[in-house]
Motif scaffolding. Structure first.
Motif, PDB file in Angstrom:
ATOM      1  N   GLN A  99      -8.570 -10.427  -2.280  1.00 54.07           N
ATOM      2  CA  GLN A  99      -9.045 -11.008  -1.025  1.00 54.07           C
ATOM      3  C   GLN A  99      -7.968 -11.110   0.054  1.00 54.07           C
ATOM      4  OE1 GLN A  99     -12.230 -12.540   0.111  1.00 54.07           O
ATOM      5  NE2 GLN A  99     -12.897 -10.991  -1.346  1.00 54.07           N
ATOM      6  N   MET A 148     -13.449  -6.256  -3.753  1.00 56.79           N
ATOM      7  CA  MET A 148     -13.088  -6.589  -2.377  1.00 56.79           C
ATOM      8  C   MET A 148     -13.502  -5.493  -1.397  1.00 56.79           C
ATOM      9  SD  MET A 148     -10.245  -4.480  -2.070  1.00 56.79           S
ATOM     10  CE  MET A 148      -8.937  -5.051  -1.037  1.00 56.79           C
ATOM     11  N   ALA A 156     -16.337  -6.887   0.490  1.00 60.80           N
ATOM     12  CA  ALA A 156     -15.937  -7.905   1.464  1.00 60.80           C
ATOM     13  C   ALA A 156     -15.321  -7.263   2.703  1.00 60.80           C
ATOM     14  CB  ALA A 156     -14.945  -8.877   0.819  1.00 60.80           C
ATOM     15  N   ILE A 157     -14.484  -6.254   2.501  1.00 59.36           N
ATOM     16  CA  ILE A 157     -13.829  -5.572   3.624  1.00 59.36           C
ATOM     17  C   ILE A 157     -14.872  -5.010   4.579  1.00 59.36           C
ATOM     18  CG2 ILE A 157     -12.535  -3.480   4.244  1.00 59.36           C
ATOM     19  CD1 ILE A 157     -10.844  -3.983   1.743  1.00 59.36           C
ATOM     20  N   LEU A 166      -8.124  -8.815   2.999  1.00 61.71           N
ATOM     21  CA  LEU A 166      -8.990  -9.123   4.145  1.00 61.71           C
ATOM     22  C   LEU A 166      -8.188  -9.691   5.305  1.00 61.71           C
ATOM     23  CD1 LEU A 166     -12.340 -10.800   3.041  1.00 61.71           C
ATOM     24  CD2 LEU A 166     -12.024  -8.778   4.456  1.00 61.71           C
ATOM     25  N   ASN A 167      -7.264 -10.612   4.992  1.00 56.33           N
ATOM     26  CA  ASN A 167      -6.433 -11.201   6.041  1.00 56.33           C
ATOM     27  C   ASN A 167      -5.565 -10.135   6.694  1.00 56.33           C
ATOM     28  OD1 ASN A 167      -7.425 -13.771   5.431  1.00 56.33           O
ATOM     29  ND2 ASN A 167      -5.891 -14.071   3.826  1.00 56.33           N
ATOM     30  N   GLU A 226     -17.374  -7.868   6.184  1.00 57.88           N
ATOM     31  CA  GLU A 226     -16.820  -8.824   7.144  1.00 57.88           C
ATOM     32  C   GLU A 226     -16.107  -8.150   8.317  1.00 57.88           C
ATOM     33  OE1 GLU A 226     -14.807 -12.241   5.677  1.00 57.88           O
ATOM     34  OE2 GLU A 226     -15.919 -12.263   3.786  1.00 57.88           O
ATOM     35  N   LEU A 227     -15.576  -6.957   8.095  1.00 63.01           N
ATOM     36  CA  LEU A 227     -14.791  -6.309   9.145  1.00 63.01           C
ATOM     37  C   LEU A 227     -15.531  -5.148   9.811  1.00 63.01           C
ATOM     38  CD1 LEU A 227     -11.418  -6.228   7.207  1.00 63.01           C
ATOM     39  CD2 LEU A 227     -11.982  -7.734   9.100  1.00 63.01           C
ATOM     40  N   GLY A 248     -16.149 -12.281  -2.696  1.00 71.29           N
ATOM     41  CA  GLY A 248     -16.066 -13.376  -1.737  1.00 71.29           C
ATOM     42  C   GLY A 248     -17.300 -14.259  -1.821  1.00 71.29           C
ATOM     43  N   ASP A 289     -14.085 -10.644  -6.696  1.00 72.97           N
ATOM     44  CA  ASP A 289     -13.543 -10.553  -5.341  1.00 72.97           C
ATOM     45  C   ASP A 289     -14.530 -10.088  -4.283  1.00 72.97           C
ATOM     46  OD1 ASP A 289     -10.971 -11.603  -4.916  1.00 72.97           O
ATOM     47  OD2 ASP A 289     -10.107 -10.057  -6.172  1.00 72.97           O
ATOM     48  N   ALA A 320      -6.246  -6.935   6.905  1.00 75.73           N
ATOM     49  CA  ALA A 320      -7.105  -6.040   7.677  1.00 75.73           C
ATOM     50  C   ALA A 320      -7.452  -6.648   9.033  1.00 75.73           C
ATOM     51  CB  ALA A 320      -8.373  -5.722   6.899  1.00 75.73           C
ATOM     52  N   ARG A 321      -7.745  -7.942   9.061  1.00 78.81           N
ATOM     53  CA  ARG A 321      -8.093  -8.609  10.326  1.00 78.81           C
ATOM     54  C   ARG A 321      -6.944  -8.484  11.329  1.00 78.81           C
ATOM     55  NH1 ARG A 321      -9.762 -12.873   6.856  1.00 78.81           N
ATOM     56  NH2 ARG A 321     -12.026 -12.855   6.514  1.00 78.81           N
TER      57      ARG A 321
END
Length: 305
Positions: free
Chosen positions: A234, A265, A268-269, A237-238, A272-273, A51, A49, A240-241
């Motif tokens: 994952q 993940m 990734a968090i 992530l959606n 990307e964020l 990504g 995870d 969190a956005r």
């Protein structure tokens, strides 16, 4: 103390280590770095995870390091991988709310992410630091959440401000801020209703709670922490956005790491964020909520060599 700290992370990350990253031990046990290792490593990182984008970035960096540094042993590649993963994570920032009286912290997230339990664990953490805490039960649509918070409040000897069932959550939050000011509390932790990040009307309601807190105390909330369930992988992530766009999220609390094989993940968090991971839930006990330690996290997702 250090042993207890290390063992907590080791135990809490057992599922991630064995399920997501477990194949790395076998991979890095090879006698030399081959093309097959790269394909397998890419597959492991994606399945863990991280990504696709981050995985490709890490693989490209490792390729360059192998060439530049003349690495030939898989053990050296593992060390390089750990170093690269560590760089993907920010150190948990030092949180200083000493100038805020009270410091108002808003907890948000989807249903089942563990917000109410996390609010209680934070209250336990802050009271252990000799700080006074008030809990606000602004999840007014789920009676069990209010009851759960009140049980925790009694256990921790922390006041809980709650409204009537189905009361306006903004009104509860407003009353809680007024109470925290009057009682000169150090912290007010506001627990909100879980809401799907895809439900526009519920996200608008959350924005209202955020605005009402600001009216009750200019400058508040002083922090908005998104509680994410590590078992969701994952999809987190959606979530969190959407929350970041709605209410200016300032940090992440990653819960249920001990139950998750999706610990990857976390990379990734943050990548990307660009939101810091502040705390990690490594178990069910109050003291299992730990300040996020990137070194302990990275070291303990790998099986020891």
């Amino acid at each position: 103390m250090a042993t207890t700290f290390f063992s907590r992370w080791k135990t809490g990350l057992e599922r991630t280590r064995k399920v997501a990253f477990g194949r790395l031990s076998q991979l890095f046990g090879a006698t030399k770095i081959t093309e097959d290792i790269w394909d397998e490593l890419e597959a492991i990182l994606i399945q863990a995870d991280l990504g696709v984008n981050i995985t490709q970035q890490v693989i490209a960096t490792l390729h360059k390091r192998v060439f530049d540094e003349g690495l030939t042993q898989p053990a050296d590649l593992q060390k390089a991988l750990q170093e690269e993963l560590l760089q993907l994570l920010e150190p948990a920032p030092h949180l200083d709310f000493s100038h805020e009286h009270p410091a108002v912290i808003l907890l948000v997230g989807v249903n089942g992410s563990g917000k109410t339990t996390t609010a209680a664990k934070l209250a336990a953490l802050f009271t252990s630091q000799k700080k006074s805490v008030i809990l606000a039960a602004a999840d007014t649509f789920r009676a069990a959440a209010v009851d759960q918070l009140q049980v925790w409040g009694e256990r921790l000897k922390v006041p809980v401000i709650a409204g009537q069932p189905n009361a306006d959550p903004g009104a509860v939050a407003y009353d809680a801020v007024q109470a925290a000011i009057a009682r000169k509390a150090d912290y007010l932790l506001v627990d909100t209703a879980g809401r799907l990040h895809t439900r526009t009307n519920l996200m608008e309601e959350l924005k209202k709670v955020y605005r009402v807190i600001g009216k009750a105390l200019p400058g508040a909330p002083h922090a908005t922490w998104l509680v994410l369930d590590a078992t969701t992988g994952q999809n987190a992530l959606n979530q969190a956005r959407s929350f970041k766009e709605a209410v200016n999220v300032t940090g992440i609390i990653l819960t249920k790491l001990d139950s998750s094989a999706h610990g990857g993940m976390a990379f990734a968090i943050q990548n990307e964020l660009h939101l810091p991971i502040l705390y990690a839930g490594l178990g069910e006990k109050p003291d299992d909520l730990q300040v996020f330690d990137r070194q302990a996290f990275v070291e303990n997702i790998f099986e020891p060599r």
